[in-house]
Design an enzyme around this catalytic site. Sequence first.
Site, short mmCIF file in Angstrom:
data_model
loop_
_atom_site.label_atom_id
_atom_site.label_comp_id
_atom_site.label_asym_id
_atom_site.label_seq_id
_atom_site.Cartn_x
_atom_site.Cartn_y
_atom_site.Cartn_z
CD GLN A 189 -2.50 1.23 2.35
OE1 GLN A 189 -3.00 0.50 3.66
NE2 GLN A 189 -3.47 2.98 2.72
CB CYS B 157 -6.41 -0.42 4.03
SG CYS B 157 -7.61 0.62 5.20
CG HIS C 119 -5.72 -1.37 7.98
ND1 HIS C 119 -5.20 -0.71 6.36
CD2 HIS C 119 -4.57 -2.51 8.28
CE1 HIS C 119 -4.18 -1.38 6.30
NE2 HIS C 119 -3.71 -2.60 6.66
CG ASP D 179 -2.32 -5.37 6.01
OD1 ASP D 179 -1.96 -4.00 6.13
OD2 ASP D 179 -2.05 -5.09 7.83
#
Length: 257
Positions: free
Chosen positions: A110, A116, A190, A206
Amino acid sequence: MMSDPTAAVDPHDPSVDVPKGRKAFIPLECNPELMTTLVHNLGLTPTLAFHDVFSISEPELLAFVPRPALALLLVFPVSESYEKFRRDEDESRPEYNGKGEGEDPVWFKQTIRNACGMIGVLHAISNGAARDMIEADSPIGRLLAKALPLPPLDRAKVLEDSRELESAHKSAATQGSSVVPDAEADVDLHYVCFVKSKSNHLYELDGRRKGPLDRGFLGDDDVFSEKALKVVQDFIDREKESGRLDFSLVTLAPSLG
């Protein structure tokens, strides 16, 4: 359901989320209808859709989740306890540098602030069986064809430069039921995605971590199995002392209609 989840806690700490001054997206609401419209517009087959998960322990509610579940998207609070856990786990891990057609799972770093939610959605549809259900001549099909041969930072730049992705995200992020926040907003929620790789492992994906996290072998089970839900429960258990209950969970699975 929770709304407007992103990764930022302290905008001055680059380890938390993309610093201010970089490209930013409007935070994406955790809304399965909006997410479904988003991925269908990007080029995922209509036979798949996102669905709410209202419980990971009550049998009568678990029964409503379509199977097989191909991905889970968890929205969770980025608390001090989570940040300590993340730093401790990542400290000795090398930076991921996977690329190419053999990559399993596919991971996106990211580099877009407050993206996200979109990164989680991309992880969900780019891995496992879902990836085989993307139309080649579609926005996401073309994006993956360009991005997957590249290492993480170059791949992230492809996402930053994609006008089709930005347009699709903006359309979804401005259609939610909650107040639309500013793209530079600081919030403390998140997204993380859990997928089953083609090697039958459960991976936690992630974009703010150092790379994919192997959470164990699933075998024939899907990502809504007991093994996978135990990993989700670990996120919840970490917050018992803080009293944070602002979690949401959706799954990518067969459409009901």
